[in-house]
Design an enzyme around this catalytic site. Sequence first.
Site, short mmCIF file in Angstrom:
data_model
loop_
_atom_site.label_atom_id
_atom_site.label_comp_id
_atom_site.label_asym_id
_atom_site.label_seq_id
_atom_site.Cartn_x
_atom_site.Cartn_y
_atom_site.Cartn_z
CB ALA A 1 -0.91 -0.01 1.23
CD GLN B 1 -3.00 -2.25 -1.80
OE1 GLN B 1 -2.26 -2.17 -0.81
NE2 GLN B 1 -4.06 -3.03 -1.83
CE1 TYR C 1 -5.83 1.24 6.38
CE2 TYR C 1 -5.89 -0.72 4.98
CZ TYR C 1 -5.48 -0.08 6.14
OH TYR C 1 -4.74 -0.76 7.08
#
Length: 367
Positions: A57, A100, A183
């Site tokens: 991420a 990502q 998220y």
Amino acid sequence: MSALFTPLRVGALELANRIVIAPMCQYSAVNGCMTDWHLIHLGHLALSGAALLTIEATAVLPEARITYADVGLWNEATEAAIARTLESIRRWSDMRVAIQLAHAGRKASTEVPWKGGVQIPPDHANGWQTVAPSAIPFRDGEHPPVALDRSGLIRVRAAFVAAAQRAARLGIDAVQLHGAHGYLLHQFLSPLSNRRDDEYGGSLENRIRFPLEVFDAVRAAFPADRAVTMRVSGTDWVDGGWDIDQTIVFAQALETRGCAAIHVSSGGLTPSQQIPVGPSYQLPLARAVKRATRIPVIAVGLITGFEQAEAIVGTGDADLIALARTILYNPRWPWHAAAHFSEHVKAPDQYLRSQPRQYPDLFDIGH
Ligand SMILES: Cc1cc2nc3c(=O)[nH]c(=O)nc-3n(C[C@H](O)[C@H](O)[C@H](O)COP(=O)(O)O)c2cc1C
């Protein structure tokens, strides 16, 4: 021939087999910049024989980080740090690389997991004010996020676009948007975290609007011949939350917009989730998305066994499997899977002599 070792095209992306390395935050960046840990971590996974390596991420803005030690891609310095890491990895591995892109929303500004992972309020060192669709904290008693107004939404969308443009410059093969695990994009999707009364909240059509706008903007900004995919949580595991039926509507909308694949995970939106954790526990969610769409679906979650992975791909429940904890524990999992199925796998020249005598054709010699 094993289904797990059958090549697949995802958009224009040629994958050698069906094994994907899932994104895994390392909480080891400095000011958003990858460090030598990322070269060690991604470097060794790039030798594993999987088809695709997904970079963790990666925050599109400083306040989009889960922790102060997250990787980012929001300026020249963060881009240069990834460039350095990838330059070294590519010298020794031709594994395809995805990134990502993420915004943590109300789950940002926390301590790293091994120091407790608790929220760091904005008036403390390493903390900042979080943002979200609505001013509802993740946990009761936490410092609440600020609800994004229209200019905030534009700023977030522009940040995803800028990061995707940087990813394109870095030669990254695919962008995965983080729409899972509670998220920011997931916070818009779920009625539990999205209580807006404008066109971005309320009905399902309204709740999927902002994630779809981000997808469209990133899709337009990233080279057309490279894949843009979405990771979703197939359910919040809470009554009245985001569920598989809504996920299917979202996945179908993404498909019509040119999404190259859907990666189906689950949970993360609320601490009250009840997850039935066990082998392949998220597979029914992936299977449901697979049945309702025509684009490749990636299954993930406690996939540890070779036959288990083979069955998932072989029965058509999903097109690809992703590994996270399994491949940290056993970074040569794809080699062992290839040996198990009498298949072939790529190994670096330096390690060719490690080929066991009983598997004389295991390594693709000569590439
Ligand atoms: C160390 C670690 C870091 C993770 N970081 C991310 C991340 O950056 N993005 C994400 O979508 N999921 C992340 N996850 C979740 C994994 O990608 C994966 O979905 C989950 O661990 C289930 O797969 P597994 O049973 O193979 O571990 C992380 C998991 C682990 C163990």
